[in-house]
Write a protein that holds these residues in place. Structure first.
Motif, PDB file in Angstrom:
ATOM      1  N   UNK A 136       0.833  -1.208   0.000  1.00 29.51           N
ATOM      2  CA  UNK A 136       0.000   0.000   0.000  1.00 29.51           C
ATOM      3  C   UNK A 136       0.869   1.262   0.000  1.00 29.51           C
ATOM      4  N   UNK A 137       2.082   1.127   0.554  1.00 31.23           N
ATOM      5  CA  UNK A 137       3.015   2.256   0.544  1.00 31.23           C
ATOM      6  C   UNK A 137       2.733   3.269   1.636  1.00 31.23           C
ATOM      7  N   UNK A 156       8.791  -3.530  11.588  1.00 35.70           N
ATOM      8  CA  UNK A 156       8.666  -4.633  10.620  1.00 35.70           C
ATOM      9  C   UNK A 156       7.927  -4.187   9.360  1.00 35.70           C
ATOM     10  N   UNK A 157       6.924  -3.325   9.541  1.00 34.59           N
ATOM     11  CA  UNK A 157       6.129  -2.874   8.396  1.00 34.59           C
ATOM     12  C   UNK A 157       6.799  -1.704   7.681  1.00 34.59           C
ATOM     13  N   UNK A 158       7.922  -1.249   8.247  1.00 37.07           N
ATOM     14  CA  UNK A 158       8.668  -0.140   7.651  1.00 37.07           C
ATOM     15  C   UNK A 158       7.844   1.145   7.618  1.00 37.07           C
ATOM     16  N   UNK A 159       7.151   1.417   8.720  1.00 40.44           N
ATOM     17  CA  UNK A 159       6.384   2.663   8.823  1.00 40.44           C
ATOM     18  C   UNK A 159       6.864   3.446  10.037  1.00 40.44           C
ATOM     19  N   UNK A 160       6.614   4.753  10.011  1.00 40.16           N
ATOM     20  CA  UNK A 160       7.003   5.626  11.124  1.00 40.16           C
ATOM     21  C   UNK A 160       5.832   5.731  12.097  1.00 40.16           C
ATOM     22  N   UNK A 210      -8.087  -7.032  -0.474  1.00 33.71           N
ATOM     23  CA  UNK A 210      -7.953  -5.587  -0.691  1.00 33.71           C
ATOM     24  C   UNK A 210      -9.306  -4.973  -1.020  1.00 33.71           C
ATOM     25  N   UNK A 211      -9.619  -3.879  -0.385  1.00 34.04           N
ATOM     26  CA  UNK A 211     -10.804  -3.115  -0.774  1.00 34.04           C
ATOM     27  C   UNK A 211     -10.471  -2.278  -2.016  1.00 34.04           C
ATOM     28  N   UNK A 212     -11.519  -1.717  -2.615  1.00 40.83           N
ATOM     29  CA  UNK A 212     -11.311  -0.890  -3.819  1.00 40.83           C
ATOM     30  C   UNK A 212     -10.394   0.300  -3.518  1.00 40.83           C
ATOM     31  N   UNK A 213     -10.511   0.835  -2.301  1.00 43.07           N
ATOM     32  CA  UNK A 213      -9.769   2.058  -1.955  1.00 43.07           C
ATOM     33  C   UNK A 213      -8.267   1.813  -1.855  1.00 43.07           C
ATOM     34  N   UNK A 214      -7.878   0.536  -1.793  1.00 40.17           N
ATOM     35  CA  UNK A 214      -6.448   0.199  -1.752  1.00 40.17           C
ATOM     36  C   UNK A 214      -5.725   0.778  -2.973  1.00 40.17           C
ATOM     37  N   UNK A 215      -6.396   0.675  -4.134  1.00 37.69           N
ATOM     38  CA  UNK A 215      -5.684   0.904  -5.402  1.00 37.69           C
ATOM     39  C   UNK A 215      -5.260   2.355  -5.646  1.00 37.69           C
ATOM     40  N   UNK A 216      -6.150   3.343  -5.502  1.00 35.14           N
ATOM     41  CA  UNK A 216      -5.667   4.709  -5.726  1.00 35.14           C
ATOM     42  C   UNK A 216      -4.579   5.106  -4.730  1.00 35.14           C
ATOM     43  N   UNK A 217      -4.717   4.653  -3.488  1.00 33.07           N
ATOM     44  CA  UNK A 217      -3.708   5.011  -2.488  1.00 33.07           C
ATOM     45  C   UNK A 217      -2.362   4.399  -2.863  1.00 33.07           C
ATOM     46  N   UNK A 218      -2.374   3.099  -3.201  1.00 35.40           N
ATOM     47  CA  UNK A 218      -1.117   2.419  -3.523  1.00 35.40           C
ATOM     48  C   UNK A 218      -0.452   3.050  -4.746  1.00 35.40           C
ATOM     49  N   UNK A 219      -1.266   3.388  -5.748  1.00 34.77           N
ATOM     50  CA  UNK A 219      -0.669   3.984  -6.957  1.00 34.77           C
ATOM     51  C   UNK A 219      -0.088   5.367  -6.666  1.00 34.77           C
TER      52      UNK A 219
END
Ligand code: AHR
Length: 499
Positions: free
Chosen positions: A60-61, A115-119, A368-377
């Motif tokens: 997801x980034x 582990x997830x590489x997030x702050x 994944x929900x639909x909202x995953x895609x715009x966020x990840x891109x």
């Protein structure tokens, strides 16, 4: 519909900030328990964290993750969540009428974040607690050692300090639903004194004062003014929360959510700058849009249990998102990027199971929900700087948010790699839009064009099918000299990549 966009790398709004792509994990419903933490799951690690969730969080980034709330934090004792598991108390969580077993607390969350590489972005409780507990939490978390609380952290297995830089001074303290809700004057003083004390431990912390919990709060504007008047030199950011939903089948208004997001941000900027002028301050306060999303608050799954029922990790706020919801999320990302000069942090609320892009079955599948895609891109592709763009587009009148362009877009430019990315939504329900992008950059080639859309904008992903609708190649995209043309399907999220 015909729209024309002019993109010129000379006109820069500001840098693309990784922190725009933050998210949020609250002790709420199945966000933590059976969400990120599920010891019985086949992919769980020694700490009980699901490996499949971590993998999707990375995909997801996500940059920052706000924790542990939300409304939850305003009744939370952080001490309950550290130390030997057997000694941790189960407590009532008043915010969500649930029981909190405290199996996961600060130390576990920080381990998960690494582990997830997030702050981690940590919130202190300014509802039922105050200055003392905030500085104790900071000492436990960030001081190397040699004091009671820092040594306690080391004894609990975290030898190195957690080094958390970004801190929320409470949550939604303007909301009457908040445990320990306060007036702007009460909260402003408390936030100022908490910030002052926290800075005595570490002057370089980045502190977020609570702004309004919605754009239609009766105190919106006045709240920010008063809180910032008290805290201006002591904080860095003011928070803002905003959620959208389609009401009464008015899809045209819903798709125009970005118009409201734009004006919400502009109003907060204006208020912060008015306090700056009146106080003769030189620094600027920036915005942490640390809760934003689509959320169907009127639906039954948003209502907490009641009476004597205080379950652990109940199903709560598990909204199922449609293609239209994803297009709105994409439109909101466009607005956040466009305001990168003043929006310095943002959190999609939330991350797993609770109004989330990532869903899990307890002990089972992930999807994944639909909202995953715009966020990840957007997170993967927005790089370098955000450009001021000129967009000529026909408009329509939406009942809720007024005049809206049929197309909205933003562009990012990475001079180093030579990547130009245009993100665009088509808000038209019936009609495709012909978008022409005039490039004031020589020698670019079209790398990729994708669209996320479906004949039925109400198509929603499920655990059995989360792949029927994905961002797919848009074969209409063509480059002719310095102009790209592309047909944007009705109700769509689109990405053009050039290099
Ligand atoms: O994200 C869900 C809830 O929405 C949060 O707990 C609260 O801060 C907001 O009202």
């Amino acid at each position: 519909t015909h729209a024309r966009l002019v993109v010129d790398p000379a006109f820069v709004v500001g840098p693309v900030r990784r922190r725009t792509f933050g998210s949020f994990v609250e002790h709420l419903g199945r966000s933590v328990y059976t969400g990120i933490h599920d010891p019985g799951h086949p992919t769980a690690d020694a700490d009980g964290f699901r490996g499949d969730v971590i993998e999707l969080v990375r995909e997801l980034g996500v940059s920052t993750v706000r924790y542990p709330g939300g409304n939850f934090v305003s009744g939370y004792k952080w001490e309950d969540g550290v130390g030997p598991q057997g000694e941790r108390p189960t407590r009532l969580d008043l915010a969500w009428h649930s029981s909190e077993p405290n199996t996961v607390g600060l130390d576990e969350f920080v381990r998960w974040a690494r582990k997830a590489d997030v702050e981690p972005m940590m919130a202190v409780n300014l509802g039922t607690r105050g200055v003392a507990e905030a500085i104790e939490l900071l000492e436990y978390s960030n001081v190397d050692g040699g004091t009671q609380l820092s040594e306690q952290r080391r004894a609990n297995g975290s030898d190195s300090p957690h080094a958390i830089s970004l801190w929320c001074l409470g949550n939604e303290m303007d909301g009457p639903w908040q445990t320990g809700h306060k007036t702007a004057a009460e909260y402003g003083r408390l936030a100022a004194e908490t910030a002052r004390a926290m800075r005595q431990i570490d002057p370089d912390l980045e502190l977020v004062a609570c702004g309004s919990s919605a754009s239609d709060m009766p105190t919106f504007g006045a709240w920010e003014h008063e809180v910032l008047t008290e805290t201006y030199e002591l904080v860095d950011l003011i928070s803002a929360h905003i959620y959208f939903a389609e009401h009464d089948g008015d899809l045209a208004s819903f798709l125009a959510a970005g118009v409201r997001m734009d004006s919400f941000i502009d109003s907060i900027v204006a208020t912060a700058d008015a306090v700056r002028a009146a106080g003769k301050h030189s620094k600027r306060i920036h915005i942490s849009l640390d809760e934003w999303n689509v959320w169907y608050q009127d639906r039954a799954e948003s209502r907490p249990p009641s009476g004597t029922d205080w379950p652990v990790a109940p199903v709560l706020l598990e909204d199922r998102y449609t293609v239209a919801d994803a297009v709105v999320v994409g439109g909101l990302l466009i607005s956040l990027l466009r305001h990168t000069d003043r929006v310095h942090a943002a959190s999609l609320a939330q991350l797993v199971n609770v109004i989330a892009p990532i869903m899990t079955e307890p002990g089972g599948r992930i999807w994944k929900q639909t909202t995953f895609h715009p966020f990840a891109q957007a997170s993967a592709l927005a790089r370098g700087v955000v450009l001021h763009t000129a967009l000529e587009v026909p408009t329509y009148e939406s009942a809720r948010y007024g005049t809206a362009g049929f197309v909205d877009s933003v562009a990012t430019w990475d001079a180093e790699s030579g990547d130009l990315v245009v993100f665009a939504v088509n808000r038209g329900i019936e009609d495709a839009a012909e978008l022409a992008v005039d490039l004031r950059i020589e020698g670019l080639e079209l790398v990729e064009a994708t669209s996320y859309a479906h004949d039925d904008p109400y198509w929603a992903a499920t655990v059995d099918d989360d792949t029927t609708v994905l961002p797919r190649a848009n074969v209409t995209a063509a480059l002719d000299g310095a102009r790209v043309t592309v047909t944007l399907p009705p109700v769509s999220w689109n990405v053009l990549r050039l290099r």
